[in-house]
Enzyme design. Structure first.
Site, short mmCIF file in Angstrom:
data_model
loop_
_atom_site.label_atom_id
_atom_site.label_comp_id
_atom_site.label_asym_id
_atom_site.label_seq_id
_atom_site.Cartn_x
_atom_site.Cartn_y
_atom_site.Cartn_z
N CYS A 56 0.83 -1.20 0.00
CA CYS A 56 0.00 0.00 0.00
C CYS A 56 0.86 1.26 0.00
O CYS A 56 0.49 2.28 -0.57
CB CYS A 56 -0.94 -0.01 1.20
SG CYS A 56 -0.12 -0.29 2.78
N HIS A 84 -1.46 0.76 7.47
CA HIS A 84 -1.92 0.85 6.09
C HIS A 84 -1.73 2.28 5.59
O HIS A 84 -1.99 3.25 6.31
CB HIS A 84 -3.40 0.46 6.01
CG HIS A 84 -3.98 0.57 4.63
ND1 HIS A 84 -3.54 -0.21 3.59
CD2 HIS A 84 -4.96 1.37 4.13
CE1 HIS A 84 -4.23 0.10 2.49
NE2 HIS A 84 -5.09 1.06 2.80
#
Length: 1354
Positions: free
Chosen positions: A177, A483
């Site tokens: 990510c 994330h």
């Protein structure tokens, strides 16, 4: 039938809502993370066409029909499911929908493109609906609010998909990510994207796979032109030189940015883009030191690609409120005074000075890194700071120029960041770049065409330094992981979007403000701990300059090579789409075939297009199974087959031209059945298969005691037993009148089909069945089935297993020893006589002691006879021993070449002989000295035999001895001292760990049961070792280990009490099987067993491992020998028996009063055993027992159980060292007595004694750098048996020190040297030095695409 997640019935009111059946469809939209938890329910008539279902779903969810797929949702990955045909006129019933049950469907992307939304009233729709943020993280707040990250209300029209936003997402490979966020930011930067497009790749000069700029170029083209919802980044990461493991490594996005820019600069050398990174992202600053006395200033120029801003100043609990405040702090100078004074070159002395940074040049694209990751020196862990820090949409950087209100006219010394020495700067360039104009702070370098114009008026300068925010990279999570996603403003429409991996959605300014961090309320010092973990980590601003601000290139403005690349990628995408279409229409099903010559079942996967006919599929399967040279094509056909039950479901007569899609019930990812390529001989005819049952028929020959290989017969559930007998009679040519059929419904469940009129279904037949058939005219036919020879034969057949036994290495005299054994045990050549002799009534019952005594005398005489035979035996006899075939089994003289598959059953063999048997041991493995070895084996056996009884062949109950787990070696000696003598928990029989071979009357348990045993020589593979021989043993697995060992006696050459049985597991791990009264039920076919020689234990004896305790050695635990202790023996008696063994085996010459035995728990020394203690009375002893032997320096001081022996060790802080261990014997558990004893042995005054208990396992090692502060010194207790000491038994470790002694002052060099020594010492002892978290893998990009070639780069 298509499987669903549930098979619950639809409520009756729905079922009866119409005359025809209705189908309940439950559809789950998986195209967006927002809708994945919502379901749509449709209740339709069963005659509804599939195309009407698609129309109803489209109307229900607000999608354009034809832009989405529906696949079966039965718990299988939807990516592998074949979608329904949206144009099919087939009814739901014909499409395998089930009326009256729930039919689960998944709504998915069509050809990788997200469904298009039907917006009929989009003009009247509230704009706030479109502004709703669809992100990954749920937030606190009101449901449905436009400021929520995830709206909880479900509305299809509010979903913003790719077609509406116009942007494509990136697939997260695993933990990439952070890479996706940076790539999307670079893609949304017009200047970077346009410059990348202008670069042309030369394939003749470089491999496209390893070219980073080319793969980025391809990725950007796909992001701009692809119709997919999201695209892969694997080609880009492959150009980095990364393998699949890198996808599972999460890195810092700022670190990636720097590494990627370095790699691009290397790749772009000697091209037009060589200086692109510097032109866009690089700024300059001055690092200066100015003397406050004379004004002399030394400085150097540094470049930067980003500005790191601290969230919270060092040592402060208050975070900076804004980015502007953090920037001011970044350039705030500090005063060097006191011990930090600066040596001035002009003053020639140390003077107070001012040190700081000044910005000289701001880049066109300004990157700010918010340093949210910090290190907590209290917990010694990385932490994330979630404090609130605001950042403006427009940032005025001109306010960070004039930070110094005074300017000295003195000459300055300058150093470039790449230079080594300082010197005066007199060049014209320096004069122009760093003017001494009073109105402008020196060193501010603004972009202009000439050097003289770089310094401008303050007003103009301010207008030229306005930056606008366009990218916010957000991190959600902790310092351990989280994330990343990016919030990016498009310069095309000035709209903000969230790029969260494959999801792209529109957001608002309110959503951007939520990334400032912090919490809603004020929590003071702990605000960061309670704040949201989702906040901005990197900010990218662009200079507002109409002359430089670029727009994205239009398609007609693309360079020619980019146009070619776009066309190439479109063609590849179309080709991929066509391939997917073929895959969607391909049936994939398991294919089996029994090879007509090799007679082995072959398996493959048949992939056939749904429009191919059955005839074409047969030809494909024929070639796939390589039968062209074996059998003609017309001798093959495909039939429906159930491999699990080995059941032929049906054949396809007359359907050779039918498409496979219709035959198989459509295209599916998995089928509930398989296909079998059936073959026949040219003179045979294929049988027609209708729904029935498969029966494997085994013919039993009672006279030969054999069970033949199975013959397959097809029967039908409505047939009677009489009809079934006639069917079998035709197949195997046996008379049906005297035929007996036995059905094996499950393991050991034999059922005689004795009712002629009963149907097969009533008898319990299923898809695949196994029966045994016998047809003879013997009297056995008239006996009750449970008493018949047939039942016993089948019972033994079902329980017989094949084992491979490795015999111990044979010595030259082993055969003569076997002969001597056979002579001593009687002539065993005649099996019948042997069985008759053993199975006859026992003349007189003897006590266990008498049998053991008699066995001992037999062993002595046997040993003497073996010696005589060895001395007088001729050499020819010795030569014969090498020939394994000369070994004759005393149990069977039949031909050993009988078929194993037929399980040829031998005659009854009795399991034990009381005259030649002794009680077996329960000992440790000689191969594995680890104490867990035997316990593992014991656990395996125990888990396999949870019942207390076993059924023998005559349905008699054989009681089993309870196998109890070993308990603690001894009860607390302190408790015994107070309570007096106490009985042990278990009886001697149970606790001894030895399973007796005899019942209470002295009768051998083996006499109660007949068990099958047959052994044949076996030629094993090479590598088993010279002198080793193998046996292939067929044995009834209900036989006890004791009886099994007795059968092996003639082959091993010694009595069963003189060898051990080891079971071989995976990786050749061996564990001893020790429970003699347990059966071989845990064994299975082809298990391996190793036989090792060694005397077994008598009843009441225990094998004990003796270790020497060396308290002051680096390895304090040293194995000495295996000894045997007996129940009722005193500790002194065991010491007396140990003395000669220690002298012979270990070379230790000890007197009985100069060593002691003590409890061993792992590596910890425990209770000291006193000479008068008795095993099993005062000391609980068990199998697998271990004990410490400790050599004494003087006379034994431990005389009573009320005493306490602790091991003390002095810590000398002034010398940074630990003294050796000294034992301290206490008369009570008083802390005062301990202090007195420590003062006595050390000479430290009583009032200055401080002590602490050691931690961990013995010897409780700890670094000398940590011991002074890490231990709990001087606990406030009066007795040792309370918290936090809990010293209740011997062997505790006590550290003590003189509280007046100061700790040695160490220099950094001394500390580092001592740290290295301590680390080395503690690692050798196995001590965990410090906390070591998971090692992070360094982020690297390999320019040649091969990580193994860049060995010098760290």
């Amino acid at each position: 039938m298509v499987p669903g997640e549930e098979n619950q019935l639809v409520p009756k009111e729905i079922e009866n809502a119409a005359e025809e059946p209705r189908v309940l469809c439950i559809i789950q939209d998986t195209t967006n993370s927002k809708t994945v938890n919502e379901r749509i329910t449709l209740n339709l008539p069963a005659s509804t066409p599939v195309r009407k279902l698609f129309e109803d779903v489209a109307n229900k969810v607000g999608y354009i029909n034809g832009t989405f797929d529906l696949v079966w949702g039965n718990g299988i990955n939807t990516a592998d499911m074949a979608p329904l045909d949206h144009a099919s006129d087939k009814s739901l019933l014909d499409a395998n929908f089930e009326p009256g049950k729930k039919n689960f469907l998944h709504l998915t992307d069509k050809d990788g493109e997200q469904p298009q939304i039907l917006l009929e009233d989009s003009n009247n729709m509230d704009d706030s609906v479109h502004d709703r943020f669809i992100g990954p993280l749920p937030r606190e707040g009101s449901v449905g609010s436009t400021s929520d990250y995830v709206s909880q209300s479900y509305s299809y029209s509010s979903i913003l998909n790719k077609s509406e936003t116009g942007y494509v997402g990136l697939v997260n490979q695993a933990m990439t990510c952070y890479l996706n966020s940076l790539l999307q930011t670079l893609f949304m930067t017009p200047e970077f994207r346009n410059a990348l497009y202008k670069w042309e790749f030369e394939e003749s000069e470089e491999d496209p796979v390893t070219s980073i700029p080319y793969q980025l170029q391809r990725l950007f083209v796909l992001l701009q032109t692809s119709k997919k919802r999201a695209i892969e980044t694997t080609d880009v990461t492959r150009s980095f030189g990364w393998d699949s493991s890198e996808a599972w490594q999460q890195h810092d996005v700022q670190e990636l940015c720097r590494v990627m820019f370095d790699a691009l600069e290397q790749k772009w050398k000697q091209t037009e883009q060589a200086d692109l990174i510097n032109e866009l992202y690089q700024g300059k600053l001055k690092d200066y030191v100015r003397c406050l006395e004379c004004g002399y200033e030394g400085w150097r120029i540094d470049t930067y690609l980003d500005i790191p801003l601290v969230i919270r100043p060092y040592g402060s609990s208050q975070a900076f409120a804004s980015v502007e405040e953090a920037l001011h702090a970044f350039i705030q100078p500090e005063i060097l005074d006191g011990p930090n004074q600066y040596f001035c070159e002009r003053c020639k002395k140390k003077c107070d000075a001012r040190k700081g940074l000044r910005f000289l040049h701001f880049p066109y694209l300004l990157t700010l890194q918010l340093k949210r990751f910090d290190f907590d020196y209290t917990t010694m862990h990385r932490i994330k700071l979630n404090d609130r820090m605001t950042f403006p949409e427009e940032l005025d950087m001109s306010t960070f120029i004039d930070v110094e209100d005074e300017k000295s006219p003195q000459t300055e010394s300058c150093t470039d960041s790449g230079a080594e020495n300082e010197g005066s700067c007199h060049s014209d360039q320096m004069s122009n770049d760093f003017s001494n104009d009073d109105g402008v702070d020196e060193g501010i370098c603004l972009e202009s065409n000439s050097g003289t114009e770089k310094i401008s008026k303050p007003g103009l300068e301010k207008n030229s330094l306005i930056y606008e925010l366009f990218s916010v990279m957000v991190h959600s999570g902790s310092a351990a992981g989280g994330h990343y996603y990016a919030c990016i403003k498009s310069f095309s429409d000035e709209q903000w979007y969230s790029f969260n991996d494959q999801h792209v959605s529109r957001i608002t300014q309110e959503d951007i403000k939520k990334t400032h961090g912090g919490s809603s309320g004020s929590r003071g010092y702990y605000s960061s701990a309670f704040a949201s973990s989702t906040n901005a980590y990197m900010l990218i601003y662009r200079l507002k300059d109409p002359t430089r601000n670029a727009k994205f290139l239009e398609v007609d403005e693309y360079p020619e090579h980019i146009k070619n690349l776009v066309q190439k990628e479109r063609e590849l995408e179309e080709q991929e789409k066509r391939q997917r279409e073929i895959e969607r229409n391909t049936c994939k099903i398991k294919l089996f075939c029994s090879h007509p010559i090799k007679q082995v079942m072959m398996e493959n996967k048949l992939e056939v297009h749904k429009d191919k006919t059955l005839k074409e599929a047969v030809e494909m399967a024929y070639k796939m199974m390589d039968l062209e040279e074996v059998i003609p094509l017309d001798c093959c056909r495909l039939v429906k087959y159930d491999e699990f039950h080995d059941y032929l479901e049906r054949s396809y007569e007359g359907e050779e031209d039918t498409p496979m899609g219709l035959l198989l019930g459509g295209v599916k990812s998995t089928y509930m059945f398989d296909l079998l390529l059936e073959t026949r001989k040219p003179d045979q005819v294929f049988q027609s298969y209708k729904p029935g049952v498969m029966v494997k028929v085994h013919v039993v020959d009672l006279k030969a005691e054999t069970v033949a290989a199975p013959i397959t017969v097809r029967a039908y559930l409505n047939q009677t037993v009489t009809e079934f007998k006639q069917l079998i009679s035709k197949a195997i040519h046996l008379p049906a009148e005297t035929m007996r059929i036995v059905l094996e419904r499950c393991y050991n469940d034999l059922r005689l089909l004795s009712v002629p009129s009963k149907t097969l279904k009533a008898e319990g037949f299923f898809r695949s069945n196994k029966v045994f058939v016998e047809s003879s005219e013997t009297l056995d036919y008239q006996m009750a089935f449970s008493d018949s020879h047939l039942w016993k034969l089948l019972d033994r057949h079902a329980n017989t297993i094949r084992l491979f036994v490795l015999l111990p290495e044979q010595s030259p005299g082993s055969y003569s020893k076997r002969t001597a054994y056979q002579k001593a045990g009687g002539d065993s050549g005649n099996v019948d006589e042997d069985c008759e002799r053993v199975t006859g009534p026992v003349g007189s019952l003897k006590s266990v002691e008498a049998i053991l005594e008699e066995s001992t005398e037999k062993l002595k005489s046997l040993s003497l006879q073996q010696q005589q035979d060895g001395d007088n035996g001729d050499s020819s006899k010795s030569t014969e021993t090498s020939d394994f075939e000369n070994i004759e089994s005393p149990l069977n003289e039949r031909d050993s070449s009988a078929s194993v598959d037929n399980r040829e059953l031998e005659q009854h063999i009795q399991t034990s002989d009381p005259e030649n048997f002794q009680s077996e041991e329960r000992s440790d493995s000689d191969v594995n000295n680890d104490r867990s070895t035997s316990s593992v084996d014991s656990d395996i056996l125990s888990s396999s035999h949870s019942s207390d009884t076993l059924c023998n062949a005559d349905n008699a109950q054989i009681p089993l001895a309870n196998g109890l787990d070993s308990h603690s070696i001894t009860s607390s000696r302190r408790t015994k001292a107070n309570e007096g003598k106490k009985e042990t928990w278990d009886t001697a029989e149970e606790d001894s760990g030895t399973d007796s071979e005899y019942d209470e009357s002295g009768k051998s348990r083996g006499e109660m049961q007949y068990m099958y045993f047959k052994a044949d020589p076996y030629a094993a593979d090479e590598g088993s070792g010279e002198g080793h021989k193998w046996l292939m043993v067929h044995v009834d697995k209900r036989i006890t280990l004791a009886a099994f060992k007795q059968h092996l006696e003639p082959f091993v050459g010694v009595l069963s009490s003189h060898f051990k049985v080891f079971r071989v597991y995976a990786s050749n791990q061996e564990f001893e099987s020790v429970r003699l009264n347990e059966t071989l039920s845990s064994f299975s076919d082809d298990n391996k067993i190793t036989i090792r020689l060694g005397r077994a234990l008598k009843k009441g004896e225990y094998r004990v491992k003796v270790y020497q305790l060396l308290v002051n050695e680096q390895e304090p635990c040293k194995f000495l020998l295996d000894a045997v202790f007996a129940k009722g023996m005193t500790v002194r008696q065991s010491k007396e028996e140990l003395i000669p063994q220690l002298r012979e085996q270990c070379g230790l010459e000890l007197s009985i009063d100069r060593f002691r035995l003590r409890k061993k728990t792992w590596k910890n020394p425990g209770t000291v055993f006193l000479d008068y203690h008795i095993y099993e009375e005062d000391i609980n002893i068990s199998s697998n027992w271990e004990v410490f032997l400790e050599v004494l320096d003087g006379v034994e001081k431990m005389k009573s159980m009320s005493q306490l022996a602790v091991l003390s060790r002095r810590w000398r802080p002034s010398e940074m060292k630990l003294d050796p261990f000294q034992e301290v014997v206490l008369e009570s558990n008083s802390v005062d007595e301990l202090r007195e004893k420590l003062s006595e042995i050390s000479g430290i005054p009583l009032e200055d004694i401080e002590f602490a208990k050691g931690r961990g396992t013995f010897p409780c090692d700890i670094s000398v750098l940590d011991i002074h502060q890490d231990l709990d010194w001087n606990p406030k207790v009066s007795t040792l048996n309370v918290w936090p000491l809990y010293i209740c038994d011997d062997g505790a470790v006590i550290f003590y020190r003189d509280k007046t002694e100061e700790v040695m002052e160490l220099t950094d060099e001394q500390r580092n040297e001592l740290m290295k020594k301590e680390s080395s010492r503690l690692q050798k002892t196995g001590h965990r030095v410090t906390y070591s978290p998971r090692k992070e893998k360094a982020l690297k990009i390999y320019l040649d695409g091969a990580p193994n070639k860049d060995l010098t780069q760290d």
